[in-house]
Design a protein around this motif. Structure first.
Motif, PDB file in Angstrom:
ATOM      1  N   ARG A   1       0.838  -1.204   0.000  1.00 40.08           N
ATOM      2  CA  ARG A   1       0.000   0.000   0.000  1.00 40.08           C
ATOM      3  C   ARG A   1       0.873   1.254   0.000  1.00 40.08           C
ATOM      4  O   ARG A   1       0.586   2.230  -0.705  1.00 40.08           O
ATOM      5  CB  ARG A   1      -0.907   0.009   1.233  1.00 40.08           C
ATOM      6  CG  ARG A   1      -1.887  -1.137   1.307  1.00 40.08           C
ATOM      7  CD  ARG A   1      -2.534  -1.218   2.679  1.00 40.08           C
ATOM      8  NE  ARG A   1      -1.542  -1.443   3.725  1.00 40.08           N
ATOM      9  CZ  ARG A   1      -1.825  -1.587   5.026  1.00 40.08           C
ATOM     10  NH1 ARG A   1      -3.084  -1.492   5.423  1.00 40.08           N
ATOM     11  NH2 ARG A   1      -0.880  -1.810   5.914  1.00 40.08           N
TER      12      ARG A   1
ATOM     13  N   ALA B   1       1.330   4.290  -2.754  1.00 37.48           N
ATOM     14  CA  ALA B   1       1.239   5.701  -2.367  1.00 37.48           C
ATOM     15  C   ALA B   1       2.467   6.478  -2.829  1.00 37.48           C
ATOM     16  O   ALA B   1       2.360   7.634  -3.254  1.00 37.48           O
ATOM     17  CB  ALA B   1       1.077   5.824  -0.852  1.00 37.48           C
TER      18      ALA B   1
ATOM     19  N   SER C   1      -8.408   7.874  -4.709  1.00 36.91           N
ATOM     20  CA  SER C   1      -7.887   8.061  -3.358  1.00 36.91           C
ATOM     21  C   SER C   1      -6.638   8.923  -3.374  1.00 36.91           C
ATOM     22  O   SER C   1      -5.894   8.943  -4.354  1.00 36.91           O
ATOM     23  CB  SER C   1      -7.550   6.712  -2.700  1.00 36.91           C
ATOM     24  OG  SER C   1      -8.677   5.882  -2.607  1.00 36.91           O
TER      25      SER C   1
ATOM     26  N   ALA D   1      -4.627   8.168   1.877  1.00 42.14           N
ATOM     27  CA  ALA D   1      -5.686   7.160   1.955  1.00 42.14           C
ATOM     28  C   ALA D   1      -5.214   5.825   1.398  1.00 42.14           C
ATOM     29  O   ALA D   1      -5.566   4.757   1.924  1.00 42.14           O
ATOM     30  CB  ALA D   1      -6.926   7.647   1.201  1.00 42.14           C
ATOM     31  N   ILE D   2      -4.411   5.861   0.354  1.00 43.84           N
ATOM     32  CA  ILE D   2      -3.884   4.624  -0.237  1.00 43.84           C
ATOM     33  C   ILE D   2      -2.920   3.947   0.734  1.00 43.84           C
ATOM     34  O   ILE D   2      -2.977   2.727   0.935  1.00 43.84           O
ATOM     35  CB  ILE D   2      -3.178   4.933  -1.570  1.00 43.84           C
ATOM     36  CG1 ILE D   2      -4.205   5.385  -2.610  1.00 43.84           C
ATOM     37  CG2 ILE D   2      -2.407   3.721  -2.077  1.00 43.84           C
ATOM     38  CD1 ILE D   2      -3.597   5.966  -3.867  1.00 43.84           C
TER      39      ILE D   2
ATOM     40  N   THR E   1      -2.784   4.064   3.918  1.00 42.93           N
ATOM     41  CA  THR E   1      -3.403   3.614   5.170  1.00 42.93           C
ATOM     42  C   THR E   1      -4.697   2.845   4.944  1.00 42.93           C
ATOM     43  O   THR E   1      -5.469   2.651   5.876  1.00 42.93           O
ATOM     44  CB  THR E   1      -3.678   4.829   6.076  1.00 42.93           C
ATOM     45  OG1 THR E   1      -4.529   5.761   5.395  1.00 42.93           O
ATOM     46  CG2 THR E   1      -2.377   5.529   6.453  1.00 42.93           C
ATOM     47  N   ALA E   2      -4.931   2.412   3.705  1.00 45.43           N
ATOM     48  CA  ALA E   2      -6.152   1.663   3.408  1.00 45.43           C
ATOM     49  C   ALA E   2      -6.172   0.326   4.155  1.00 45.43           C
ATOM     50  O   ALA E   2      -5.119  -0.227   4.493  1.00 45.43           O
ATOM     51  CB  ALA E   2      -6.243   1.413   1.903  1.00 45.43           C
ATOM     52  N   PRO E   3      -7.357  -0.203   4.420  1.00 44.12           N
ATOM     53  CA  PRO E   3      -7.438  -1.489   5.136  1.00 44.12           C
ATOM     54  C   PRO E   3      -6.783  -2.636   4.382  1.00 44.12           C
ATOM     55  O   PRO E   3      -6.230  -3.549   4.978  1.00 44.12           O
ATOM     56  CB  PRO E   3      -8.949  -1.717   5.293  1.00 44.12           C
ATOM     57  CG  PRO E   3      -9.551  -0.364   5.165  1.00 44.12           C
ATOM     58  CD  PRO E   3      -8.686   0.382   4.197  1.00 44.12           C
TER      59      PRO E   3
ATOM     60  N   ASP F   1      -4.971  -2.862  -2.864  1.00 39.53           N
ATOM     61  CA  ASP F   1      -5.837  -3.001  -4.028  1.00 39.53           C
ATOM     62  C   ASP F   1      -4.973  -3.124  -5.284  1.00 39.53           C
ATOM     63  O   ASP F   1      -4.497  -2.110  -5.803  1.00 39.53           O
ATOM     64  CB  ASP F   1      -6.758  -1.786  -4.130  1.00 39.53           C
ATOM     65  CG  ASP F   1      -7.774  -1.897  -5.258  1.00 39.53           C
ATOM     66  OD1 ASP F   1      -7.608  -2.781  -6.120  1.00 39.53           O
ATOM     67  OD2 ASP F   1      -8.730  -1.090  -5.279  1.00 39.53           O
TER      68      ASP F   1
ATOM     69  N   ASP G   1      -3.497  -0.181  -7.935  1.00 37.48           N
ATOM     70  CA  ASP G   1      -2.069  -0.059  -8.185  1.00 37.48           C
ATOM     71  C   ASP G   1      -1.776  -0.041  -9.678  1.00 37.48           C
ATOM     72  O   ASP G   1      -0.984   0.779 -10.157  1.00 37.48           O
ATOM     73  CB  ASP G   1      -1.333  -1.220  -7.511  1.00 37.48           C
ATOM     74  CG  ASP G   1       0.175  -1.125  -7.662  1.00 37.48           C
ATOM     75  OD1 ASP G   1       0.811  -0.330  -6.949  1.00 37.48           O
ATOM     76  OD2 ASP G   1       0.729  -1.847  -8.521  1.00 37.48           O
TER      77      ASP G   1
ATOM     78  N   ARG H   1      -0.848   0.130  10.147  1.00 35.08           N
ATOM     79  CA  ARG H   1      -1.887  -0.897  10.269  1.00 35.08           C
ATOM     80  C   ARG H   1      -1.449  -2.097   9.448  1.00 35.08           C
ATOM     81  O   ARG H   1      -1.037  -1.961   8.298  1.00 35.08           O
ATOM     82  CB  ARG H   1      -3.219  -0.373   9.744  1.00 35.08           C
ATOM     83  CG  ARG H   1      -3.751   0.807  10.500  1.00 35.08           C
ATOM     84  CD  ARG H   1      -4.955   1.411   9.804  1.00 35.08           C
ATOM     85  NE  ARG H   1      -6.042   0.437   9.670  1.00 35.08           N
ATOM     86  CZ  ARG H   1      -7.150   0.716   9.013  1.00 35.08           C
ATOM     87  NH1 ARG H   1      -7.310   1.870   8.407  1.00 35.08           N
ATOM     88  NH2 ARG H   1      -8.100  -0.200   8.930  1.00 35.08           N
TER      89      ARG H   1
END
Length: 231
Positions: free
Chosen positions: A124, A128, A150, A154-155, A157-159, A162, A166, A227
Motif C-alpha cells: 500500500r 502511495a 484516493s 488514503a492509499i 493507510t487503506a485497510p 488493491d 495499483d 496498520r
C-alpha cells in the motif's frame, strides 16, 4: 548529454504508445525496487533517510528538507542516469531521462515516507509513493475527474492492498512522466540555439518538478500509526 537528449526525443512517441497499464506497472515496480533497495553505488531510500536523520540530530522535519534538497540537486545534474550503475541496462523501454528522474523522485518520496514511519515493504505504501509522483496538481485533477479515487495518504493507510488500483495508478504515472519529459523537450528545443541555455533549462525543469513532488509528499504522507495488511 546530447546523446541522451537525442534518445529521449526519438523515444517519446513510441514509448507513449507502447505502455499499456500492465507494462507500466512492471516498469514502475523495477523503478521502485531500485529507489527503495538501492543499486550498486546508488543507496536506497531507507539508507538515505537514516543518514539525513542522523545528520539532523533526529529532527524529522529537517531530515525531510535535506532529503528534498539533495534530490532536487540530483535531478538537476545532467547525466545522472549514468551514475546509477547498470540502470540503463534494465529491460524497460522508457527514455533514459524519464527513467532516471523517476528513480530519483521515487527514492525521495520513499525516504520521506520512511522518515514519517511508513513501512516501505508494505505494498500500500509503495502504491502511495508512486501516486505522489503525480504531484499535487496531478492528483487533484485526477480526483476531480474520478480517474483516481484516493489520495496518497488514503492509499497508504487503506485497510487492504488493491492491486487493480495499483495498476491504474501505474498507468497514470507513466503517462504523466512522459508528458513532463515531452514538455521539457519542447522548452529545450526553443533554447537550443543559445549555448548552454538548453541544458540549464532542462536541469531547471527536472529540479523544479522534483521540488514540487517532494513538497507534495511531505504534505501528504503525514505520520500515521501503521496498520497491518488484512489477509
Amino acid at each position: 548529454m546530447a546523446g541522451v537528449a537525442r534518445f529521449v526525443a526519438s523515444s517519446l512517441a513510441p514509448a507513449a504508445q507502447r505502455f499499456a497499464p500492465t507494462a507500466a506497472g512492471g516498469v514502475l515496480r523495477q523503478i521502485l525496487e531500485i529507489a527503495i533497495d538501492g543499486y550498486q553505488r546508488f543507496p536506497g531510500a531507507e539508507r538515505i533517510a537514516d543518514t539525513k536523520l542522523e545528520r539532523c540530530d533526529g529532527d524529522v522535519a529537517d531530515a525531510i528538507e535535506a532529503v528534498i534538497d539533495q534530490h532536487i540537486r540530483l535531478a538537476g545534474v545532467q547525466g545522472f542516469v549514468t551514475s546509477i550503475g547498470g540502470l540503463v541496462t534494465l529491460p524497460i523501454a522508457l527514455p533514459a531521462n524519464l527513467t532516471g528522474l523517476a528513480v530519483v523522485q521515487c527514492r525521495m518520496v520513499a525516504a520521506i515516507a520512511h522518515l514519517r514511519g511508513y513501512d516501505l515493504d508494505d505494498p500500500r505504501v509503495r502504491t502511495a509513493v508512486i501516486t505522489c509522483l503525480l504531484g499535487e496538481d496531478g492528483v487533484t485533477a485526477r480526483l476531480r475527474k474520478s480517474s483516481l479515487v484516493s489520495s496518497p495518504l488514503a492509499i497508504a493507510t487503506a485497510p487492504v492492498f488493491d492491486p487493480e488500483l495499483d495498476r491504474q495508478i501505474s498507468g497514470e504515472v507513466v503517462a504523466e512522466l512522459i508528458g513532463r519529459i515531452s514538455g521539457k523537450r519542447m522548452a529545450v528545443t526553443f533554447t537550443r540555439r543559445i549555448p548552454l541555455l538548453g541544458g540549464a533549462v532542462g536541469a531547471g525543469v527536472d529540479g523544479w518538478t522534483t521540488y514540487r513532488v517532494g513538497q507534495f509528499a511531505d504534505k501528504s504522507l503525514v505520520r500515521r500509526i501503521r496498520r497491518p495488511i488484512e489477509q
